[in-house]
Design a protein around this motif. Sequence first.
Motif, short mmCIF file in Angstrom:
data_model
loop_
_atom_site.label_atom_id
_atom_site.label_comp_id
_atom_site.label_asym_id
_atom_site.label_seq_id
_atom_site.Cartn_x
_atom_site.Cartn_y
_atom_site.Cartn_z
N TRP A 92 0.85 -1.19 0.00
CA TRP A 92 0.00 0.00 0.00
C TRP A 92 0.89 1.24 0.00
N VAL B 262 -9.94 -5.19 5.51
CA VAL B 262 -9.85 -3.94 4.73
C VAL B 262 -11.03 -3.86 3.77
N GLU C 119 -7.21 -8.00 3.12
CA GLU C 119 -6.73 -8.15 4.49
C GLU C 119 -5.28 -7.70 4.56
N VAL C 120 -4.90 -7.22 5.73
CA VAL C 120 -3.52 -6.82 5.98
C VAL C 120 -2.70 -8.10 6.16
N VAL D 237 -1.33 -5.66 1.49
CA VAL D 237 -2.70 -6.14 1.58
C VAL D 237 -2.91 -7.25 0.56
#
Length: 152
Positions: free
Chosen positions: A28, A50, A67-68, A102
């Motif tokens: 990101w 997310v 998702e992270v 992510v």
Amino acid sequence: MRYWLMKSEPDEASIDDLSSAAKRTLPWTGVRNYQARNFMRDIMRIGDGVLFYHSSCPEPGIAGIAEVVSGAYPDPTQFDPKSPYYDAKSTRETPRWMLVDVRFVKKTPLVPLAQLRAHPELAGMRVLAKGNRLSITPVTDDEWRFITTQLT
């Protein structure tokens, strides 16, 4: 586990780009706001959910779920003089800007900003606050549950 809304301009990184990326994962990059950076650096954890939000486009809105998948680490674009995100004051020894990776979970039908505004359950969402310009905002458990069960 926490939840986040993360904005990306689709011509830079879209939900389709994320779904087709190697390992369906992207860094990101390009966050240049201290509060958004601090969210990534200090609060985000692997496994956080997310809402992938397309911004600065004809129809902004939630376009998918991610998702992270990494802890925060220095954003390499801050060191690249050819990058639009270059920061001459940042050094490798003392980086200013961080990012997380992510991973794609699913693409959803677009949930436009107007649709988010139409639901009283979402009235407190930070992305809906007047003047909000943050590219990353926290999402409450109730907001996440409503969006992922009722709107996507």
